[in-house]
Design a protein around this motif. Sequence first.
Motif, PDB file in Angstrom:
ATOM      1  N   LEU A 139      30.634  38.560  42.926  1.00 24.33           N
ATOM      2  CA  LEU A 139      31.796  37.825  42.439  1.00 24.33           C
ATOM      3  C   LEU A 139      31.604  37.455  40.973  1.00 24.33           C
ATOM      4  CD1 LEU A 139      34.289  37.048  43.956  1.00 24.33           C
ATOM      5  CD2 LEU A 139      33.272  34.867  44.495  1.00 24.33           C
ATOM      6  N   ILE A 163      40.970  34.276  39.671  1.00 28.12           N
ATOM      7  CA  ILE A 163      39.876  34.739  40.521  1.00 28.12           C
ATOM      8  C   ILE A 163      38.868  33.629  40.793  1.00 28.12           C
ATOM      9  CG2 ILE A 163      37.816  36.175  40.408  1.00 28.12           C
ATOM     10  CD1 ILE A 163      40.263  37.454  41.635  1.00 28.12           C
ATOM     11  N   VAL A 165      39.404  30.443  40.995  1.00 29.28           N
ATOM     12  CA  VAL A 165      39.946  29.506  41.976  1.00 29.28           C
ATOM     13  C   VAL A 165      39.868  30.094  43.371  1.00 29.28           C
ATOM     14  CG1 VAL A 165      42.014  28.370  42.775  1.00 29.28           C
ATOM     15  CG2 VAL A 165      41.478  28.387  40.361  1.00 29.28           C
ATOM     16  N   VAL A 166      40.344  31.315  43.489  1.00 28.77           N
ATOM     17  CA  VAL A 166      40.354  31.927  44.813  1.00 28.77           C
ATOM     18  C   VAL A 166      38.939  32.062  45.349  1.00 28.77           C
ATOM     19  CG1 VAL A 166      41.014  33.958  46.084  1.00 28.77           C
ATOM     20  CG2 VAL A 166      42.513  33.073  44.347  1.00 28.77           C
ATOM     21  N   GLY A 167      38.001  32.324  44.435  1.00 32.36           N
ATOM     22  CA  GLY A 167      36.628  32.528  44.858  1.00 32.36           C
ATOM     23  C   GLY A 167      35.955  31.287  45.408  1.00 32.36           C
ATOM     24  N   ILE A 169      36.577  29.739  47.840  1.00 30.90           N
ATOM     25  CA  ILE A 169      36.493  29.780  49.295  1.00 30.90           C
ATOM     26  C   ILE A 169      35.176  30.360  49.771  1.00 30.90           C
ATOM     27  CG2 ILE A 169      37.440  32.053  49.733  1.00 30.90           C
ATOM     28  CD1 ILE A 169      39.207  30.822  51.823  1.00 30.90           C
ATOM     29  N   ASN A 170      34.507  31.095  48.880  1.00 28.72           N
ATOM     30  CA  ASN A 170      33.237  31.685  49.274  1.00 28.72           C
ATOM     31  C   ASN A 170      32.151  30.625  49.466  1.00 28.72           C
ATOM     32  OD1 ASN A 170      31.776  34.017  49.887  1.00 28.72           O
ATOM     33  ND2 ASN A 170      30.845  34.010  47.864  1.00 28.72           N
ATOM     34  N   ILE A 173      31.622  29.249  52.882  1.00 27.06           N
ATOM     35  CA  ILE A 173      31.086  30.317  53.713  1.00 27.06           C
ATOM     36  C   ILE A 173      29.569  30.390  53.568  1.00 27.06           C
ATOM     37  CG2 ILE A 173      31.083  32.791  54.108  1.00 27.06           C
ATOM     38  CD1 ILE A 173      33.968  32.774  53.118  1.00 27.06           C
TER      39      ILE A 173
END
Lengths: 248, 220, 220, 58, 204, 204
Positions: A139, A163, A165-167, A169-170, A173
């Motif tokens: 990423l 990207i 911001v969306v990342g 979520i990782n 995890i």
Amino acid sequence: MSWTWFHKLGSPKWFFHWSKSLALPLFGFGCICLLFGLVWGVAFAPEDYQQGNSFRIIYIHVPAAILAQSCYLALGLSGLVFLVWQMKIAPIFIKAVAPVGAVMALMALVSGAIWGKPTWGTWWVWDARLTSVLVLFLLYMGIIALQNSLNDVTLANKAVAVISVVGLINLPIIKYSVEWWNTLHQGATFTLTEKPAMPAEMWVPLLISTIGLYCLVAGLALWRMQTEILIREHRSNWVKQEVMKDGL
Amino acid sequence: MTYLSFIKTEFLVLWRRKQDVFNALLFFIIVVVLFPLGVNPSSDFLAPAADGIIWCATVLAILMAIEGMFKEDYTDGSLEQLVISGLSLSLLMLLKTTAQWLAVLLPLLLMMPLLAEMLYLPDGSFWVLIVTLVIGTPSLFLIGSIGAALTVSLKQGAMLVMLLMLPFYLPVIIFATSAVRAAQLGLPYLGLLAMLLAVFLLSLVIAPFMTAIAIKASTN
Amino acid sequence: MTYLSFIKTEFLVLWRRKQDVFNALLFFIIVVVLFPLGVNPSSDFLAPAADGIIWCATVLAILMAIEGMFKEDYTDGSLEQLVISGLSLSLLMLLKTTAQWLAVLLPLLLMMPLLAEMLYLPDGSFWVLIVTLVIGTPSLFLIGSIGAALTVSLKQGAMLVMLLMLPFYLPVIIFATSAVRAAQLGLPYLGLLAMLLAVFLLSLVIAPFMTAIAIKASTN
Amino acid sequence: MAFDNLTDFFEMGRHGVYVWSVYGFSTVSLALITWSTLSKRHQIQETLRKRFLRDKTI
Amino acid sequence: MQSSAFLTISDLWIERGERDLCKRLSFDVFSGDVLRILGENGAGKSSLLKVISGAISPLEGKVFYGGQEVTNDRHSLQESILYLGHSAGVKKVLTVEENLRWYCPSVSSSELHSALEALGLLSLLDSSVNTLSAGQIRRVALSRLWLSKQKLWLLDEPFSSLDAEGVGILEKRIMQHTASGGAVILTTHQDLLSLHSRDISLSL
Amino acid sequence: MQSSAFLTISDLWIERGERDLCKRLSFDVFSGDVLRILGENGAGKSSLLKVISGAISPLEGKVFYGGQEVTNDRHSLQESILYLGHSAGVKKVLTVEENLRWYCPSVSSSELHSALEALGLLSLLDSSVNTLSAGQIRRVALSRLWLSKQKLWLLDEPFSSLDAEGVGILEKRIMQHTASGGAVILTTHQDLLSLHSRDISLSL
Ligand code: HEM
Ligand SMILES: Nc1ncnc2c1ncn2[C@@H]1O[C@H](COP(=O)(O)OP(=O)(O)OP(=O)(O)O)[C@@H](O)[C@H]1O
Ligand SMILES: Nc1ncnc2c1ncn2[C@@H]1O[C@H](COP(=O)(O)OP(=O)(O)OP(=O)(O)O)[C@@H](O)[C@H]1O
Ligand SMILES: [Mg+2]
Ligand SMILES: [Mg+2]
């Protein structure tokens, strides 16, 4: 509460002046702490009764892993700040920190893989945490590549912010993968609610080196941001004065 | 342009390009067929791996279908028209993604019984597999559309996008296959399905906005 | 335009579009990573399946890489220029396919040791796998280029093309994985490699002509 | 000190290779990122300064 | 020089998607000619140029080049043809110079520079075509006219998106070419300013 | 009606890829205006139109519409803009009718027919755009001008690849539009025949 600091922070000029004398002390303090923690860990901490001396890798592995995630968290948050408030400093921060984060992720991966050989008997297993750190590294690489391949600054700012911001979520995890999936990897040492299970001689140096790495990275980030600000604002007058005055 | 005419046209284009959709499906079948042939055609090997193979094939087919989602709109100038249409771009993107999803998923579901049979999927888990597909794939499409929107501007950056999308696909795959496997073993699997649903809702809230931002940034 | 300037430009474009090549490779890695995660990450499962997984991933990556081979040339009008250039179109197509093959295969081979390690490929069969890849993949590219050329002309018929191409891919996959497996079991595998070579020579003779015909038909 | 002598310290009971390679790799990567940061910063300041000086003389 | 036709079209019949575009079209092209094909939108001008270049084949009719029939084997014709269609055949990912080197690998860099200078593209030599304006892209495609040696030019709306200066430059180049024995077939909807042309009309 | 400006551009500064295209550009658009933007190839005409339509953002400067600043929030402006760029925004896989229904879903079929009739496209109603000639595709894009109600038209080289008849039809339509209180900003390299326009020059 006054919000002026927030708006000021958004201005590259203000930020540059504010952070100018901060970078070197942070970096220096970080170096000293890290060195102290590492020497303590590698030479003075007691041997682990199960893993023997290979356990000493922890003093690099864990700080690097924590920093890799923290850097990403910061990236994601500043991406959010940029998308919501259009704050000019945010994309500068992202651009500056992404490579540092990538190095941290790489350090975590390499140290983990090397640690795996004596303890698990293999360099690599398809474990969720390992895979997700690999993915975190990818990423970072993606963000760097995206940044480099877009020459249009406005587009690059937005794309990279999206990207990041969306990342975000990782991160959960990575955090919870250990619980979700059967895994070889260990759970957390430091939690806010409980005392670590290790003896203090083991975890105190770990804490110190983690703090050290944090400060070191912060110093690096400030430097890199200042460079980026100079590049982006090179048309403005204050940059001219700044550069000529310092005569660096 | 109105939302209605937009969605109508989307379906019309999909209908005209039905071969592209078939293409994605065919790709799906190719993957499913390749594995028994390339790896091992015995039922001992296939039965426990069936759900995983089907999910992997689904992910690949979706990646294929989604990658070029905005390409043509970009080159023929209609993306520009969407941006300046005065309609909410996020809503348009949501509609477009929904259309794509329906077009790919429905035929895929229809083929499922056949493929499950071919791969010796254990009987009890078939319906769980279907449910995971129905609530899992929307997330893949929604997340993927962000990537596709970014690709459009990059022109040469399709790799990046896949690189950027994979991390978000992994949890969906893992939850889904774990649910199917839990069902096979008679363990509770509703928790895992709830996780899938949560991922879906999260991406439903976030993805259209992100896609719209990416599209806007890329049409200049 | 000369053959030399043509091939130079091909490489230049590939270099500029290196992300597209990476794209294919990344796709390859994605497939390889997906399977352990989606199906089963244990070495008991992976070790015997490793060569099959690698070959399947290769086939898929090549399908991806090849599908758009002529797309851009078509839209920007350079395909038309090739047709009327007065040079032998079959030879041009052969050159183009070779360039594509080199661009995709070389980096793929470089990654092989790493992936073999990650999939626990049994040690003895590594070199056989490499050899099958080197003599097997040119056929895939040559046959695929026919399909890609037809896609351009049919415009919407990509599905048909993949359907038509798959039967020709299957023998290559089967010979290749059988050879690797024979090597693992200590059986003779030269015969299988010879078969692969035969397929390669056959497609070398036939494919460029077919591709040229398909291209010519597509530019009106 | 957790070790009796220097040899022990470097061997770390057969795990020396692992531990020291990790420490080596990390030191090198940290040094590299620091060096690249500082040199980039220096280089930008120099080019900007040159440009401003040139602008002034024109 | 002006004497015998070097390209002869006889009895051409072009069909596209069920529609007959031209039936029994015959004409000659002499060296020194500027032949302008006129016709409404959709009359079949572009199709005619494509047929001559060999990109599509006619339903009936013959094409003679240098006295020989080349209807089925266009090789000898294609070597002396330069065709520029609606889409310019310029690769977007390459720079201006790389695009030209592709078509004309053997030109020296001074020739290349003087051609680009004539078209005002010199400063864009290393820009990727992606970042050019419509007219600049058209100029890149046209610069092949300065660099190649082909005798017969087939130009499909070469003036589109060129500014007035560009039109002037191109007309001058066409004049030079025909003066030195070449021939040009072009389609356009604009009036030619300084060029004298022979017109052929296609009607729907 | 002719009195107050309904679109005002003030102090616009556009930058593309490190190059400044226009600095401190200001102008007003009144209803009834035909504003022609002149400039060489690469002067920045298309970029200017894109900035006004909101597809790209300027480095500095403001855009006012109906007295309100819309530089950052283009919604109200975009509702009354019709922009046609170099690439026409026509989908190749759809037929002519389907393309129009996409943009203008609410027109009755008699309106649709009369618009297509005006442009000579009626017989091509059900043809896929794939099989049309360059000029016919341009006409398909232009037919939106007959079907939509937007007040401000931004047309980037609308006359390119149109034949003489097509140019006439379009000019007439533009005249009608301005007479009824609309405004048009267009770029072109050709001379306008029957239209009277106010010109703005961009220079490199
Ligand atoms: C490539 C392989 C590996 C990767 C990518 C990896 C990654 C990580 C990550 C992400 C953390 C979490 C840090 C945090 O947020 O607290 C962590 C912590 C840790 N890892 Fe690893 N690891 C790897 C291999 C190993 C191995 C082989 C061992 C030893 C057996 C190990 C032992 C630990 C320990 C003890 C912690 C501390 C747990 C904690 O305090 O949270 N890791 N590692
Ligand atoms: N995407 C882009 N990135 C960087 N520069 C660009 C881009 N698009 C255009 N330019 C540059 O901006 C300038 C203006 O381009 P624009 O398309 O606005 O010109 P124009 O006036 O419309 O020209 P023409 O008459 O040829 O259509 C050109 O010099 C071009 O090189
Ligand atoms: N690929 C195709 N398939 C079927 N019909 C086609 C195809 N291309 C063009 N046509 C039809 O052939 C006719 C002539 O097209 P052509 O492009 O030759 O016209 P043109 O004279 O160049 O027009 P313009 O001035 O608009 O460029 C048109 O009526 C068009 O509908
Ligand atoms: Mg034409
Ligand atoms: Mg323009």
